[in-house]
Design an enzyme around this catalytic site. Structure first.
Site, mmCIF file in Angstrom:
data_model
loop_
_atom_site.group_PDB
_atom_site.id
_atom_site.type_symbol
_atom_site.label_atom_id
_atom_site.label_comp_id
_atom_site.label_asym_id
_atom_site.label_seq_id
_atom_site.Cartn_x
_atom_site.Cartn_y
_atom_site.Cartn_z
ATOM 1 N N GLU A 75 0.820 -1.217 0.000
ATOM 2 C CA GLU A 75 0.000 0.000 0.000
ATOM 3 C C GLU A 75 0.852 1.265 0.000
ATOM 4 O O GLU A 75 0.557 2.231 -0.704
ATOM 5 C CB GLU A 75 -0.930 0.025 1.220
ATOM 6 N N ASP A 102 -0.624 -5.076 3.099
ATOM 7 C CA ASP A 102 -1.050 -3.866 3.798
ATOM 8 C C ASP A 102 -0.333 -3.870 5.141
ATOM 9 O O ASP A 102 -0.620 -4.693 6.007
ATOM 10 C CB ASP A 102 -2.572 -3.851 4.002
ATOM 11 N N ILE A 104 -0.232 -1.808 7.723
ATOM 12 C CA ILE A 104 -1.183 -1.615 8.828
ATOM 13 C C ILE A 104 -2.539 -1.356 8.186
ATOM 14 O O ILE A 104 -2.750 -0.304 7.578
ATOM 15 C CB ILE A 104 -0.857 -0.399 9.740
ATOM 16 N N ASP A 105 -3.445 -2.303 8.299
ATOM 17 C CA ASP A 105 -4.811 -2.053 7.852
ATOM 18 C C ASP A 105 -5.594 -1.593 9.074
ATOM 19 O O ASP A 105 -5.754 -2.344 10.031
ATOM 20 C CB ASP A 105 -5.435 -3.323 7.262
ATOM 21 N N THR A 107 -5.068 2.095 9.976
ATOM 22 C CA THR A 107 -4.129 3.118 10.467
ATOM 23 C C THR A 107 -4.829 4.152 11.357
ATOM 24 O O THR A 107 -4.281 4.578 12.370
ATOM 25 C CB THR A 107 -3.434 3.840 9.290
ATOM 26 N N ASP A 230 -6.239 -4.542 0.792
ATOM 27 C CA ASP A 230 -7.237 -4.652 1.862
ATOM 28 C C ASP A 230 -7.881 -6.040 1.874
ATOM 29 O O ASP A 230 -8.332 -6.508 2.916
ATOM 30 C CB ASP A 230 -8.377 -3.642 1.657
#
Length: 278
Positions: A75, A102, A104-105, A107, A230
């Site tokens: 990402e 990702d 940190i999905d 954030t 995602d």
């Protein structure tokens, strides 16, 4: 998936994905509360921190050590906005092995100390997801799926929930960061869906909510305008736990899907019908 797809040169793809997710998760958790003011991506509602970038670097380097010839889509390496995301995926979609990450999905949750964020790592082989790992460091929950071999959490096999009707279903959604098209559409769908289901949760991490569908904690999840990073890992978790993942027209999931509908399968037709009404 054949055994030789799961292992290359004696190295297990799944083991590397799990190792990357847990290392990145530990590092992210250790930085909670130390985050400087986040940068804005496309709006006040779409944030990126140094921790996102650091987590992606860590994962990219680890994967590169094991599989230097594999491609990588993360990402943080993609410009903000839907057009850039589509282009970035098109560029690498023909690659034989593609890691989709990702770092940190969730954030926004992370920045606020709301403990619902995750590291999401998927591996696609010729465009088809063959490994999916979602790691929630706050609860130390590791969700893992390998194509054809089932989906697991805490080492136990996951199975989607048993609800057969919407009125008994707890479903998840989100509030898209893109406010011109995606948010108004999603809000309409929430308005249409809310009276039909037991309740709706919008917890701010698509990957983790997809993992919850796989674990039977949610009967379904949908959102407008999501990206491959995602959804890729979560899509395999749901499928391998016996659920169904499509776009909102009902076509099977592929890496280009942006408007997703995932469910236990039993409610899927009704789920899509209500989404279409909106």
């Amino acid at each position: 998936m054949t055994d030789n797809e799961a292992v290359i040169g004696g190295k297990s793809f799944t083991a590397v994905a799990v190792n990357c997710a847990s290392k990145a998760g530990e590092w992210i958790k250790s930085r909670i509360g130390q985050v400087a003011e986040p940068d804005l991506k496309i709006s006040l509602h779409d944030l990126v921190t140094e921790v996102d970038k650091g987590s992606e670097r860590l994962i990219r380097n680890l994967i590169g050590t094991h599989f230097p010839e594999h491609s990588f889509l993360g990402e943080e390496g993609v410009e903000p906005g839907p057009e850039a995301s589509v282009k970035a995926l098109q560029k690498v979609s023909a690659e034989e092995y593609l890691w989709i990450v990702d770092p940190i999905d969730g954030t926004t949750n992370y920045v606020h100390g709301f403990p619902f964020f995750t590291v999401s790592i998927a591996l696609a082989h010729r465009g088809k997801v063959i490994v999916g790992v979602v790691y929630d460091p706050s609860r130390d929950e590791l969700f893992v799926a390998e194509r054809g071999k089932g989906a697991y959490v805490h080492g136990r096999r996951m199975k989607v929930s048993a609800e057969t009707t919407l009125d008994r279903s707890l479903v998840g959604s989100g509030f898209p960061a893109e406010h011109q098209v995606a948010l108004p559409r999603n809000l309409k769908q929430i308005q249409t869906m809310a009276p039909q289901v037991r309740n709706i949760r919008t917890a701010g991490s698509a990957a983790l909510q997809m993992a919850y569908v796989a674990a039977g904690r949610l009967s379904g999840f949908w959102e407008i305008g999501l990206n491959s990073w995602d959804l890729a890992a979560g899509s395999l978790l749901v499928e391998e736990a016996g659920g169904t993942v499509t776009d909102q027209s009902g076509d099977p999931y592929h890496l280009g899907v942006r408007n997703v509908a995932a469910s236990n399968g039993h409610i899927h037709a009704d789920f899509l019908k209500e989404l279409a009404k909106a």
